[in-house]
Design a protein around this motif. Structure first.
Motif, PDB file in Angstrom:
ATOM      1  N   UNK A  74       1.078   0.443  -7.282  1.00  0.00           N
ATOM      2  CA  UNK A  74       0.087   1.510  -7.187  1.00  0.00           C
ATOM      3  C   UNK A  74      -0.620   1.720  -8.519  1.00  0.00           C
ATOM      4  N   UNK A  75       0.148   1.677  -9.622  1.00  0.00           N
ATOM      5  CA  UNK A  75      -0.445   1.840 -10.953  1.00  0.00           C
ATOM      6  C   UNK A  75      -1.433   0.727 -11.247  1.00  0.00           C
ATOM      7  N   UNK A  76      -1.053  -0.511 -10.848  1.00  0.00           N
ATOM      8  CA  UNK A  76      -1.944  -1.653 -11.070  1.00  0.00           C
ATOM      9  C   UNK A  76      -3.226  -1.503 -10.279  1.00  0.00           C
ATOM     10  N   UNK A  77      -3.105  -1.027  -9.036  1.00  0.00           N
ATOM     11  CA  UNK A  77      -4.286  -0.840  -8.195  1.00  0.00           C
ATOM     12  C   UNK A  77      -5.199   0.254  -8.777  1.00  0.00           C
ATOM     13  N   UNK A  78      -4.575   1.327  -9.307  1.00  0.00           N
ATOM     14  CA  UNK A  78      -5.361   2.407  -9.899  1.00  0.00           C
ATOM     15  C   UNK A  78      -6.102   1.943 -11.142  1.00  0.00           C
ATOM     16  N   UNK A  79      -5.431   1.106 -11.962  1.00  0.00           N
ATOM     17  CA  UNK A  79      -6.072   0.571 -13.166  1.00  0.00           C
ATOM     18  C   UNK A  79      -7.250  -0.316 -12.800  1.00  0.00           C
ATOM     19  N   UNK A  80      -7.034  -1.178 -11.769  1.00  0.00           N
ATOM     20  CA  UNK A  80      -8.105  -2.062 -11.355  1.00  0.00           C
ATOM     21  C   UNK A  80      -9.253  -1.277 -10.748  1.00  0.00           C
ATOM     22  N   UNK A  81      -8.917  -0.163 -10.027  1.00  0.00           N
ATOM     23  CA  UNK A  81      -9.977   0.678  -9.450  1.00  0.00           C
ATOM     24  C   UNK A  81     -10.760   1.401 -10.530  1.00  0.00           C
ATOM     25  N   UNK A  82     -10.091   1.804 -11.603  1.00  0.00           N
ATOM     26  CA  UNK A  82     -10.786   2.497 -12.695  1.00  0.00           C
ATOM     27  C   UNK A  82     -11.743   1.556 -13.410  1.00  0.00           C
ATOM     28  N   UNK A  83     -11.407   0.259 -13.451  1.00  0.00           N
ATOM     29  CA  UNK A  83     -12.306  -0.686 -14.109  1.00  0.00           C
ATOM     30  C   UNK A  83     -13.543  -0.933 -13.244  1.00  0.00           C
TER      31      UNK A  83
END
Length: 261
Positions: A252-261
């Motif tokens: 989930x953290x990885x997905x959130x980071x990728x979404x923020x980019x």
């Protein structure tokens, strides 16, 4: 989940492993017998009579066979249908075996040392000597002995069934069989055999008690090991759940980071 599958396992699986390890030990231990004999009074009696050569028992076996033919002719009339059939009756707690053969309608029995080479047999019946005697006298259930693995049968089961039906057709008493033709000796002889039987029955109960006292600590230790494995399994399951949570959180953290980019 892989950790759980590879390390934990259920109780049945572990018990199977214990049995497998013990079988491997017997397989690779050259000093271990091919089949561990039962812990019975006959086992120790067998040690005492082991130096006696098998042919020394020939007069006793002949007497028993002749008496049985006289007292229970129906057994041998039923066995007569077996043509050229050889049985090996092997007491698992003695060093001797009984070779019963039916040739041209006649029944013959001889005793042989287990260390000698055996001829080919159509059927093999093995079990503790006292249980074989009780089976002959109809004092125990053969099916119960077989399913409890006390009695083992190999080879021609139809021939074994014929032998069993023949023995069951008569109410065999070894006291009557061993008693001689002298009538006045029979009461004393019967009393002596009865006392011997009582002594062996008491010895058998004592041997069971000793066996249980020896095996109880081992069984208690195995139970403690089993409980410890249960605790390890529970800990591994908790760790597995925690790992799943960590992986889910990281994903989930990885997905959130990728979404923020």
């Amino acid at each position: 989940m892989k950790i759980k599958a590879s390390i934990a396992g259920d109780k049945h699986y572990r018990r199977h492993n214990y049995r497998f390890i013990s079988e491997l030990f017997l397989m690779y231990n050259k000093n271990a017998p091919p089949r561990v004999p039962p812990f019975t009074p006959m086992l120790f009696a067998g040690f005492l009579i082991r130096p006696i050569p098998a042919f020394s028992f020939k007069p006793v076996v002949k007497h028993v066979l002749d008496r049985m033919k006289k007292l229970y002719p129906e057994i041998f009339s039923r066995l007569a249908i077996l043509e050229n059939t050889n049985f090996l009756i092997r007491p698992t707690d003695l060093h001797y075996s009984f070779h019963l053969s039916v040739q041209e309608g006649e029944t013959h029995v001889e005793v042989r040392d287990n260390s000698t080479e055996h001829p080919e047999f159509q059927a093999v019946i093995s079990g503790p000597m006292l249980d074989l005697i009780r089976l002959l006298e109809g004092r125990v259930d053969g099916d119960a002995l077989f399913f409890s693995r006390t009695l083992n049968i190999e080879g021609d089961t139809e021939a074994v069934l014929t032998l069993r039906n023949a023995v069951d057709s008569a109410d065999v008493s070894l006291v009557d069989v061993m008693g001689g033709p002298v009538a006045f000796m029979k009461p004393g002889f019967d009393k002596m055999l009865s006392k011997i039987g009582s002594v062996f029955e008491q010895l058998e109960r004592d041997f069971v008690t000793v066996q249980q006292s020896i095996l109880l600590p081992a069984a208690r230790h195995m139970r403690e090991v089993d409980e410890e494995l249960d605790r390890m399994e529970n800990r591994m399951m908790k760790m597995d759940k925690e790992l799943v949570k960590v992986k889910t959180s990281l994903k989930k953290s990885s997905q959130q980071v990728q979404g923020a980019r």
